[in-house]
Design an enzyme around this catalytic site. Sequence first.
Site, PDB file in Angstrom:
ATOM      1  N   CYS A  79       0.834  -1.205   0.000  1.00 25.35           N
ATOM      2  CA  CYS A  79       0.000   0.000   0.000  1.00 25.35           C
ATOM      3  C   CYS A  79       0.876   1.266   0.000  1.00 25.35           C
ATOM      4  O   CYS A  79       1.533   1.543  -0.989  1.00 25.35           O
ATOM      5  CB  CYS A  79      -0.988  -0.038   1.162  1.00 25.35           C
ATOM      6  SG  CYS A  79      -2.284   1.186   0.953  1.00 25.35           S
ATOM      7  N   HIS A 167      -3.665  -5.159   0.322  1.00 30.20           N
ATOM      8  CA  HIS A 167      -3.158  -5.598   1.634  1.00 30.20           C
ATOM      9  C   HIS A 167      -3.150  -7.127   1.736  1.00 30.20           C
ATOM     10  O   HIS A 167      -4.186  -7.719   2.052  1.00 30.20           O
ATOM     11  CB  HIS A 167      -4.030  -5.017   2.750  1.00 30.20           C
ATOM     12  CG  HIS A 167      -3.824  -3.558   2.961  1.00 30.20           C
ATOM     13  ND1 HIS A 167      -2.901  -3.064   3.848  1.00 30.20           N
ATOM     14  CD2 HIS A 167      -4.391  -2.493   2.361  1.00 30.20           C
ATOM     15  CE1 HIS A 167      -2.913  -1.746   3.807  1.00 30.20           C
ATOM     16  NE2 HIS A 167      -3.808  -1.365   2.917  1.00 30.20           N
ATOM     17  N   GLU A 169      -2.005  -8.894   4.033  1.00 33.18           N
ATOM     18  CA  GLU A 169      -2.064  -9.350   5.428  1.00 33.18           C
ATOM     19  C   GLU A 169      -3.484  -9.522   5.956  1.00 33.18           C
ATOM     20  O   GLU A 169      -3.688 -10.156   6.985  1.00 33.18           O
ATOM     21  CB  GLU A 169      -1.286  -8.383   6.333  1.00 33.18           C
ATOM     22  CG  GLU A 169      -1.884  -6.991   6.536  1.00 33.18           C
ATOM     23  CD  GLU A 169      -1.581  -6.009   5.396  1.00 33.18           C
ATOM     24  OE1 GLU A 169      -1.229  -6.469   4.295  1.00 33.18           O
ATOM     25  OE2 GLU A 169      -1.724  -4.797   5.603  1.00 33.18           O
TER      26      GLU A 169
END
Length: 536
Positions: A79, A167, A169
Amino acid sequence: MQQKIIILDFGSQTTQLIGRRVRELDTFCEILPYNKFPVGDETVIGVILSGSPFSVHDPEAFKVDLSQFVGRVPVLGICYGAQFISYAGGGKVEKADSREYGRANLCEFDGANPLFKGFEPNSQVWMSHGDTITAIPEGYKCIASTANVKYAAYASLSQPVWAVQFHPEVFHTIQGTQLLKNFVVDICHSNQDWSAASFVDTTVAELKAQIGDDRVILGLSGGVDSSVAAVLLNRAIGKNLTCIFVDHGMLRKNEFRDVMHDYECLGLNVLGVDASEKFFADLAGVSDPEQKRKIIGRDFVEVFNAEAQKIKDAKWLAQGTIYPDRIESLNITGKVIKSHHNVGGLPKEMHLSLCEPLKWLFKDEVRRVGRQLGMPEHLITRHPFPGPGLAVRILGDITPEKVRILQDADDIYIRGLREYKVKLSGEEARRVLAAGVPADMKDGEIEVSLYDQIWQAGTILLSTVRSVGVMGDERTYEHPVALRAVTSTDAMTADWAHLPYDFMAKVSNEIINKVRGVNRVCYDISSKPPSTIEWE
Ligand code: XMP
């Protein structure tokens, strides 16, 4: 030498999550402020740049000298990290027409790129950004796009540098773990030797070397962190560890007795101190929440110190501090919003050094270490419980009778949560498994108790409120209790848990029938923020 991935924190809400995902790949990582890269540290095998609340164009945006690591070890920008790599290399980052938030699909990607090994067509990713990359630096190529984002991922042609606008994660990026594995294992060559077993072996050896024959004091709370720290130290130094467990009278029903029993079974050397009379006397007539907290904090330090001073020649104070307690998260003004909190208050003349054996672990890892050490499951999966105990769950002043009422109601609620089983699948199952709850996946489903499905639960006695009820032929005029259950990953934010109606019906019925002093049960449906988990 312990290999590690460095995660440079630019202030994103999800930085800790990146750390957890890397650890789930059995790889050690450290989260450091964006400007604290450990130059010259030979154990670093890769670097991840986190997201940020800033735009790269903000005057106060966090900037890092990429030459400290680019070209030396593999780098992954996420990001803001991706935007910064582009911006710093002469690419273009511009305000997106509208903020991109939510699910998207990688409609095009370079399947031959090692970052996308194993990726399915149209893999779902999670976007959350206000700026977008409109040109990448020279010497880089686009490796993935979504319908709205051309440079969803790009990579250097000559150096090991990758950047993703989404993202990986977060759970909503379905193959996020695969992407991080591709980076950490295939690209950075992690040998995946970070495990609960290796942590126990190394830490026990380190503690032996560090402490030698010194004596150590540790304050136990009954919670998982201090208990695991104690068992780990006990394995390293045995009887030279003295634990102190203070009962302030506001623990859960039978908790002091049960937990002392658990500790004794684990072979710990524990001094159990029943100081409840002192706490009740000092709290008598006090209703103000802050005042109550202050009195409990002060009394606790007094009682703990008095016991600690009896342990002559102690050299160390051990604490169950864990990694999230220490990570400095940066908010948009650059100020630290969460910092290390010590138990503190021990007399200076005791000259104790601090020993924090769990300071690198996330909560789920603490639980895994506890299991590795053979601790009983009910100690390991215990919900967090506030230091001041039930005092912050009784509105108004505190009396032993009110504590008794609350303990009884809470006992029914917590036992009910443990007994009620639910089947989970998909993201919910993954979230629970990632939190370290042991459950076997069968046909895409796991079965866990409601207790294990949620982060924390508790009962609150609304003793400043009374309402009318009827019991048999008699009118009652008694107090309500509120039940609280939340889901969370770190207690910084929390959602109220959607408990099944049949469970609530059973528990409320049992509480009203069995607990004298309670004639009404409510369920707290507030999230944090704007509410908090505890009522006081
Ligand atoms: P709040 O109520 O602030 O709670 O949303 C966040 C988490 O912290 C716990 N908590 C405490 N823990 N001492 C503690 O050790 C305290 O004084 C304390 N107050 C709140 C709370 O239970 C939740 O897990």
